[in-house]
Design an enzyme around this catalytic site. Structure first.
Site, short mmCIF file in Angstrom:
data_model
loop_
_atom_site.label_atom_id
_atom_site.label_comp_id
_atom_site.label_asym_id
_atom_site.label_seq_id
_atom_site.Cartn_x
_atom_site.Cartn_y
_atom_site.Cartn_z
CG HIS A 1 -0.48 41.73 -16.26
ND1 HIS A 1 -0.45 43.04 -16.70
CD2 HIS A 1 -1.77 41.33 -16.43
CE1 HIS A 1 -1.65 43.40 -17.12
NE2 HIS A 1 -2.47 42.38 -16.96
CB SER B 1 0.55 44.75 -14.28
OG SER B 1 1.56 44.37 -15.20
CG ASP C 1 -5.49 44.11 -18.38
OD1 ASP C 1 -6.63 44.05 -18.91
OD2 ASP C 1 -4.93 43.15 -17.84
#
Length: 334
Positions: free
Chosen positions: A180, A153, A276
């Site tokens: 992401h 991310s 995540d």
């Protein structure tokens, strides 16, 4: 046996030289103060064993370890550091990067606490039990992973560059990437990855076969799930809300990779905010697979990799370049 010593202390180099040359059949071919000098000597001087300090000027010992192994195929490396107590994170990290053994240096004097005797015994054990790689044996190793799944991310795009650069194109294990990123940037991101990974890149779609030598990136509006088909593994897009709230999410990718590839899976978690990937990493480990995470110092945000590391799920921790070197060695961590 030819020994190369790499330590920034002149005194320690002298002490180690005396210890090594007191071992029958061993001689020091060079004693240098840094990684650059060491790789330079290895270009002209063969070595069977390297005694490597960690705290070095410029390139530290762990960062330089993959370069030493590449410069001298088959060489054995013993990492010497006060941080290398048995079972310590530093010792485990060194072993995961390819060290044959580690030994804690005494804090007071290079010869304190019977250090000379312990080093001599360790050198003899390592040189006796670790076979030398000769000829083309180094290139004959079979891959231990059938899939590499990478989640990232914030800061992940920056981390992907050195990670992928360290993986040679001839290592054709398929790679999945969930970063992401808004969907509008997916195609541009795929083009970037093509150059970084030096292999073809596809944006995941339903029923896309997972093929060796290719990289698949998640689209901005769907998770990657891996499914088993009659023609092999393939991707399926999943747009259901994830527990993390991310779209795309790393967890569904890791979950499905664990189900399909089991112990032959490698999951890598790079810089990113939140948790995540932590649940999926647990499933990878439960299936017998391997989990690697980016270290805190090199991460823009240590949320995602930190959650995995703090849960005790990481087999190895390192900078992106070190993780890439770990992949390139095609060996599971001890």
């Amino acid at each position: 046996m030819r020994v190369l010593i790499v330590d920034d202390s002149v005194v320690t180099r002298a002490v180690l030289t005396r210890i090594v040359e007191a071992i029958p059949g061993h001689r020091v071919v060079a004693a240098v103060g840094g990684i650059v000098q060491a790789t330079g000597r290895l270009a002209s001087e063969a070595a069977d064993l390297i005694l490597l300090d960690i705290n070095l000027p410029g390139i530290d010992g762990l960062s330089g370890l993959p370069d030493l192994l590449a410069a001298a195929p088959g060489v054995r490396v013993i990492v010497l550091s006060g941080d290398c107590a048995d079972g310590s994170p530093t010792a485990c990290h060194a072993m995961s990067l390819g060290a044959a053994a580690t030994l804690a240096k005494p804090e007071s004097s290079p010869l304190a606490g019977g250090f000379a005797a312990r080093l001599e015994a360790l050198v003899e054990r390592v040189m006796r039990t670790v076979p030398r790689v000769t000829g083309n044996a180094a290139t004959a190793r079979s891959d231990v992973f059938d899939i590499i799944a990478i989640g990232a991310s914030t800061g992940g795009i920056h981390a992907l560059a050195p990670l992928l650069a360290a993986i040679p194109p001839e290592l054709d294990v398929p790679i999945l990437v969930t970063q992401h990123l808004p969907g509008t940037f997916t195609e541009y991101f795929a083009q970037q990855l093509t150059a970084l990974a030096r292999r073809p890149v596809d944006v995941a779609r339903d029923s896309l076969r997972i093929q060796r030598g290719r990289l698949i990136v998640a689209p901005g509006d769907a998770h990657i799930r891996v499914v088993q088909t009659s023609e092999g593994a393939a991707t399926r897009l999943d747009r259901a809300p994830s527990i993390s709230g991310c779209m795309p999410s790393v967890d569904p990718m890791f979950d499905s990779v664990a189900q399909v590839f089991g112990a032959r899976a490698l999951a890598i978690v790079l810089s990113g905010m939140g948790r995540d990937g932590a649940r999926g990493a647990a499933n990878i480990r439960a299936a017998g697979g391997v989990v690697a995470v980016q270290d805190q110092a090199s991460s823009v945000v240590w949320g995602m990799p930190g959650a995995v590391a703090e849960a005790g799920l990481a087999n190895t921790i390192g900078t992106p370049a070190q993780l890439g070197a770990f992949v390139a060695r095609r060996r599971r961590p001890a």
